[in-house]
Design a protein around this motif. Structure first.
Motif, PDB file in Angstrom:
ATOM      1  N   ASN A  79      38.132 -23.994  34.520  1.00 18.76           N
ATOM      2  CA  ASN A  79      39.441 -24.391  35.022  1.00 18.76           C
ATOM      3  C   ASN A  79      40.448 -23.271  34.814  1.00 18.76           C
ATOM      4  OD1 ASN A  79      42.281 -26.011  34.060  1.00 18.76           O
ATOM      5  ND2 ASN A  79      41.384 -26.555  36.015  1.00 18.76           N
ATOM      6  N   ILE A  80      41.274 -23.020  35.830  1.00 20.63           N
ATOM      7  CA  ILE A  80      42.379 -22.058  35.719  1.00 20.63           C
ATOM      8  C   ILE A  80      43.629 -22.867  35.405  1.00 20.63           C
ATOM      9  CG2 ILE A  80      43.661 -20.225  36.864  1.00 20.63           C
ATOM     10  CD1 ILE A  80      41.354 -20.083  38.917  1.00 20.63           C
ATOM     11  N   HIS A  81      44.112 -22.784  34.173  1.00 20.46           N
ATOM     12  CA  HIS A  81      45.256 -23.607  33.759  1.00 20.46           C
ATOM     13  C   HIS A  81      46.465 -22.722  33.485  1.00 20.46           C
ATOM     14  CE1 HIS A  81      47.127 -27.270  32.354  1.00 20.46           C
ATOM     15  NE2 HIS A  81      47.648 -26.571  31.369  1.00 20.46           N
ATOM     16  N   ALA A  82      47.608 -23.132  34.033  1.00 15.56           N
ATOM     17  CA  ALA A  82      48.807 -22.297  33.977  1.00 15.56           C
ATOM     18  C   ALA A  82      49.652 -22.560  32.735  1.00 15.56           C
ATOM     19  CB  ALA A  82      49.646 -22.497  35.232  1.00 15.56           C
ATOM     20  N   SER A  83      49.043 -22.394  31.570  1.00 16.48           N
ATOM     21  CA  SER A  83      49.787 -22.430  30.311  1.00 16.48           C
ATOM     22  C   SER A  83      48.930 -21.810  29.229  1.00 16.48           C
ATOM     23  CB  SER A  83      50.176 -23.865  29.920  1.00 16.48           C
ATOM     24  OG  SER A  83      49.100 -24.544  29.294  1.00 16.48           O
ATOM     25  N   LEU A  84      49.538 -21.614  28.061  1.00 15.95           N
ATOM     26  CA  LEU A  84      48.800 -21.120  26.902  1.00 15.95           C
ATOM     27  C   LEU A  84      48.365 -22.339  26.099  1.00 15.95           C
ATOM     28  CD1 LEU A  84      51.156 -18.166  25.897  1.00 15.95           C
ATOM     29  CD2 LEU A  84      49.068 -18.073  27.274  1.00 15.95           C
ATOM     30  N   LEU A  85      47.211 -22.864  26.453  1.00 14.91           N
ATOM     31  CA  LEU A  85      46.733 -24.077  25.797  1.00 14.91           C
ATOM     32  C   LEU A  85      46.630 -23.883  24.281  1.00 14.91           C
ATOM     33  CD1 LEU A  85      44.009 -25.091  28.397  1.00 14.91           C
ATOM     34  CD2 LEU A  85      46.146 -26.294  27.931  1.00 14.91           C
ATOM     35  N   PRO A  86      46.924 -24.980  23.523  1.00 20.54           N
ATOM     36  CA  PRO A  86      47.072 -26.363  23.958  1.00 20.54           C
ATOM     37  C   PRO A  86      48.491 -26.765  24.372  1.00 20.54           C
ATOM     38  CG  PRO A  86      47.114 -26.311  21.578  1.00 20.54           C
ATOM     39  CD  PRO A  86      46.887 -24.886  22.035  1.00 20.54           C
ATOM     40  N   TRP A 109      51.313 -27.533  26.847  1.00 21.83           N
ATOM     41  CA  TRP A 109      51.451 -27.956  28.231  1.00 21.83           C
ATOM     42  C   TRP A 109      50.113 -28.232  28.910  1.00 21.83           C
ATOM     43  CZ3 TRP A 109      55.752 -29.874  27.827  1.00 21.83           C
ATOM     44  CH2 TRP A 109      56.870 -29.201  27.330  1.00 21.83           C
ATOM     45  N   ARG A 110      49.338 -29.104  28.259  1.00 27.02           N
ATOM     46  CA  ARG A 110      48.244 -29.725  28.986  1.00 27.02           C
ATOM     47  C   ARG A 110      48.853 -30.653  30.044  1.00 27.02           C
ATOM     48  NH1 ARG A 110      44.611 -31.849  23.849  1.00 27.02           N
ATOM     49  NH2 ARG A 110      43.866 -29.803  23.119  1.00 27.02           N
ATOM     50  N   GLY A 111      48.122 -30.860  31.125  1.00 30.31           N
ATOM     51  CA  GLY A 111      48.602 -31.839  32.100  1.00 30.31           C
ATOM     52  C   GLY A 111      49.022 -31.242  33.432  1.00 30.31           C
ATOM     53  N   ALA A 112      49.773 -32.042  34.204  1.00 31.09           N
ATOM     54  CA  ALA A 112      49.958 -31.794  35.635  1.00 31.09           C
ATOM     55  C   ALA A 112      51.006 -30.744  35.991  1.00 31.09           C
ATOM     56  CB  ALA A 112      50.325 -33.112  36.330  1.00 31.09           C
ATOM     57  N   ALA A 113      52.022 -30.539  35.160  1.00 36.71           N
ATOM     58  CA  ALA A 113      53.149 -29.698  35.579  1.00 36.71           C
ATOM     59  C   ALA A 113      53.516 -28.664  34.509  1.00 36.71           C
ATOM     60  CB  ALA A 113      54.360 -30.580  35.892  1.00 36.71           C
ATOM     61  N   PRO A 114      52.577 -27.809  34.115  1.00 31.45           N
ATOM     62  CA  PRO A 114      52.855 -26.881  33.014  1.00 31.45           C
ATOM     63  C   PRO A 114      53.903 -25.830  33.337  1.00 31.45           C
ATOM     64  CG  PRO A 114      50.757 -26.357  34.052  1.00 31.45           C
ATOM     65  CD  PRO A 114      51.194 -27.666  34.629  1.00 31.45           C
ATOM     66  N   ILE A 115      54.018 -25.403  34.581  1.00 21.08           N
ATOM     67  CA  ILE A 115      55.003 -24.372  34.935  1.00 21.08           C
ATOM     68  C   ILE A 115      56.411 -24.949  34.857  1.00 21.08           C
ATOM     69  CG2 ILE A 115      55.733 -22.728  36.695  1.00 21.08           C
ATOM     70  CD1 ILE A 115      52.878 -22.713  37.758  1.00 21.08           C
ATOM     71  N   HIS A 116      56.609 -26.102  35.475  1.00 18.16           N
ATOM     72  CA  HIS A 116      57.924 -26.760  35.427  1.00 18.16           C
ATOM     73  C   HIS A 116      58.370 -27.007  33.983  1.00 18.16           C
ATOM     74  CE1 HIS A 116      56.058 -27.971  39.257  1.00 18.16           C
ATOM     75  NE2 HIS A 116      57.273 -28.183  39.744  1.00 18.16           N
ATOM     76  N   ARG A 117      57.461 -27.571  33.199  1.00 15.55           N
ATOM     77  CA  ARG A 117      57.856 -27.997  31.855  1.00 15.55           C
ATOM     78  C   ARG A 117      58.120 -26.809  30.929  1.00 15.55           C
ATOM     79  NH1 ARG A 117      59.646 -32.808  33.304  1.00 15.55           N
ATOM     80  NH2 ARG A 117      58.006 -34.231  33.984  1.00 15.55           N
ATOM     81  N   ALA A 164      35.302 -33.609  29.407  1.00 15.27           N
ATOM     82  CA  ALA A 164      35.773 -34.892  29.925  1.00 15.27           C
ATOM     83  C   ALA A 164      37.235 -35.177  29.594  1.00 15.27           C
ATOM     84  CB  ALA A 164      34.893 -36.016  29.388  1.00 15.27           C
ATOM     85  N   GLY A 165      37.852 -34.428  28.680  1.00 14.10           N
ATOM     86  CA  GLY A 165      39.236 -34.674  28.305  1.00 14.10           C
ATOM     87  C   GLY A 165      40.228 -34.046  29.268  1.00 14.10           C
ATOM     88  N   LEU A 166      41.512 -34.297  29.034  1.00 11.91           N
ATOM     89  CA  LEU A 166      42.581 -33.734  29.847  1.00 11.91           C
ATOM     90  C   LEU A 166      42.950 -32.357  29.301  1.00 11.91           C
ATOM     91  CD1 LEU A 166      44.713 -33.950  32.086  1.00 11.91           C
ATOM     92  CD2 LEU A 166      46.206 -35.089  30.425  1.00 11.91           C
ATOM     93  N   ASP A 167      42.391 -31.319  29.907  1.00  7.36           N
ATOM     94  CA  ASP A 167      42.670 -29.926  29.512  1.00  7.36           C
ATOM     95  C   ASP A 167      42.365 -29.685  28.036  1.00  7.36           C
ATOM     96  OD1 ASP A 167      43.561 -29.445  32.112  1.00  7.36           O
ATOM     97  OD2 ASP A 167      45.604 -30.031  31.631  1.00  7.36           O
ATOM     98  N   THR A 168      41.256 -30.246  27.567  1.00  2.20           N
ATOM     99  CA  THR A 168      40.909 -30.144  26.142  1.00  2.20           C
ATOM    100  C   THR A 168      39.754 -29.186  25.869  1.00  2.20           C
ATOM    101  OG1 THR A 168      39.451 -32.061  26.395  1.00  2.20           O
ATOM    102  CG2 THR A 168      41.707 -32.483  25.657  1.00  2.20           C
ATOM    103  N   GLY A 169      39.186 -28.588  26.904  1.00  2.00           N
ATOM    104  CA  GLY A 169      37.989 -27.787  26.734  1.00  2.00           C
ATOM    105  C   GLY A 169      38.210 -26.474  26.016  1.00  2.00           C
ATOM    106  N   GLY A 190      50.153 -27.920  17.928  1.00  2.00           N
ATOM    107  CA  GLY A 190      50.916 -27.392  19.055  1.00  2.00           C
ATOM    108  C   GLY A 190      50.594 -28.015  20.393  1.00  2.00           C
ATOM    109  N   ILE A 191      49.979 -29.185  20.399  1.00  2.25           N
ATOM    110  CA  ILE A 191      49.622 -29.846  21.657  1.00  2.25           C
ATOM    111  C   ILE A 191      50.855 -30.494  22.274  1.00  2.25           C
ATOM    112  CG2 ILE A 191      48.257 -31.694  22.705  1.00  2.25           C
ATOM    113  CD1 ILE A 191      46.225 -31.269  20.418  1.00  2.25           C
ATOM    114  N   THR A 192      51.120 -30.177  23.533  1.00  7.61           N
ATOM    115  CA  THR A 192      52.182 -30.849  24.297  1.00  7.61           C
ATOM    116  C   THR A 192      51.630 -31.206  25.666  1.00  7.61           C
ATOM    117  OG1 THR A 192      53.039 -28.728  25.086  1.00  7.61           O
ATOM    118  CG2 THR A 192      54.102 -29.681  23.138  1.00  7.61           C
ATOM    119  N   TYR A 193      52.268 -32.186  26.317  1.00  7.97           N
ATOM    120  CA  TYR A 193      51.798 -32.659  27.614  1.00  7.97           C
ATOM    121  C   TYR A 193      52.856 -32.428  28.689  1.00  7.97           C
ATOM    122  CZ  TYR A 193      47.737 -34.671  25.399  1.00  7.97           C
ATOM    123  OH  TYR A 193      46.559 -34.820  24.703  1.00  7.97           O
ATOM    124  N   ALA A 194      52.430 -31.826  29.777  1.00  9.54           N
ATOM    125  CA  ALA A 194      53.310 -31.553  30.912  1.00  9.54           C
ATOM    126  C   ALA A 194      53.155 -32.676  31.931  1.00  9.54           C
ATOM    127  CB  ALA A 194      52.952 -30.208  31.533  1.00  9.54           C
TER     128      ALA A 194
END
Length: 319
Positions: free
Chosen positions: A113-120, A122-130, A148-153, A205-209
């Motif tokens: 997955n290409i995720h637009a944040s520095l995980l963990p 802004w996991r979730g749908a809108a990491p750039i906005h948030r 199987a998790g939400l951006d948890t890999g 440091g886990i946050t949800y976007a």
């Protein structure tokens, strides 16, 4: 290496273009079904589908991938296409559908997955906005092995990027899309020679976007000017920060914080001129630079004020 690609918007199209240019074998693209768009609300293909069709890549557009879900026929047809593709890897970027376990297990090596944040963060749908809304100083791209998790890999490649003081979601999106395309090509080239290292995400440091909702567009003028200015940038281009004025809704597209005290109720127009509209907030003054009146275009304030009898003393946020 055979790569199935799953994605929908422009962010994903950039990655698909990079993979295609790097000459990876892409037997199948998954993307969201065509959606109504534009003034005529005609069905429009996603940017990913448009690219795939232009380059002769097979496309599947299931409404669901759950074999026991609402659209089992869609899922079964997609399953057949995925298995017949015999992929080594699946690359996912802003696809918009949850991948059940059978999809994650289908590629021989992994789903990336290409995720637009520095995980963990802004996991979730809108990491750039948030990230912009929160005032983060930096963000970045994480290439992640999906589970199987939400951006948890586990993380495979990470590269940070500074958030500029004038970044909007649109401008930051474009830079992150370019970075994501470059990094996923690097990840696949490393995977081909067994050079990728998996790193579990930190537990702290886990946050949800959470997904951006249109209802968030309305400006709360009791907030500090710096908070409102960040929201204006975070909601550009969607949904656009807005405020009420005399029964109309005005969108605000660009603003800056002034080093001044408000001295008036939040939302009060302190000054109106070609340089901007100065508005009192809960803490400080916000100068609005670009606006959009109902039915009009986005304009600089100097142009918008022509024929718009806006005066100091009026109040934004009041119907």
């Amino acid at each position: 290496m055979r790569v199935i690609f799953a994605g929908t918007p422009e962010f994903a199209r950039v990655a698909l273009q990079r993979l295609h240019a790097a000459r990876f074998d892409i037997p199948l693209v998954l993307t969201q079904p065509d959606r109504p768009a534009g003034r005529g609300m005609k069905l429009q293909a996603s940017p990913v589908k448009q690219f795939a069709q232009e380059h002769g890549i097979a496309v599947a557009q299931p409404r669901s991938l759950r074999l026991d879900g609402k659209f089992p026929d869609d899922a079964q047809q997609a399953r057949t296409a995925i298995l017949e593709a015999r992929a080594d890897v699946m690359v996912v970027a802003a696809y918009g559908l949850i991948l059940p376990q059978w999809v994650l297990d289908a590629p021989q090596l992994a789903c990336l997955n290409i995720h637009a944040s520095l995980l963990p963060r802004w996991r979730g749908a809108a990491p750039i906005h948030r990230a912009i809304e929160a005032g983060d100083a930096r963000t970045g791209i994480t290439i992640m092995q999906m589970d199987a998790g939400l951006d948890t890999g586990d993380m495979l490649l990470v590269e940070p990027m500074a958030i500029r003081d004038d970044d909007t979601t649109a401008s930051l999106h474009d830079r992150l899309a370019d970075l994501g395309g470059r990094l996923v090509v690097e990840a696949l080239e490393m995977a081909a020679c067994g050079g990728l290292t998996r790193t579990p995400q930190p537990a702290d440091g886990i946050t949800y976007a959470h997904k951006i909702e249109k209802a968030e567009a309305a400006i709360d003028w009791s907030k500090p000017a710096r908070v409102i200015e960040r929201r204006v940038r975070a909601f550009d281009p969607f949904p656009g920060a807005s405020t009420a004025l005399g029964g109309d809704t005005v969108k605000l597209w660009r603003a800056q914080v002034l080093p001044a005290l408000a001295g008036a109720a939040p939302g009060t127009l302190l000054a109106v001129g070609p340089d901007g509209i100065d508005v009192a907030t809960g803490d400080g003054v916000l100068r609005v630079l670009d606006v959009q009146r109902p039915g009009g275009k986005r304009l600089a304030v100097a142009d918008a004020l022509r024929g718009w009898p806006l005066q100091a003393g009026q109040r934004f946020g009041a119907a």
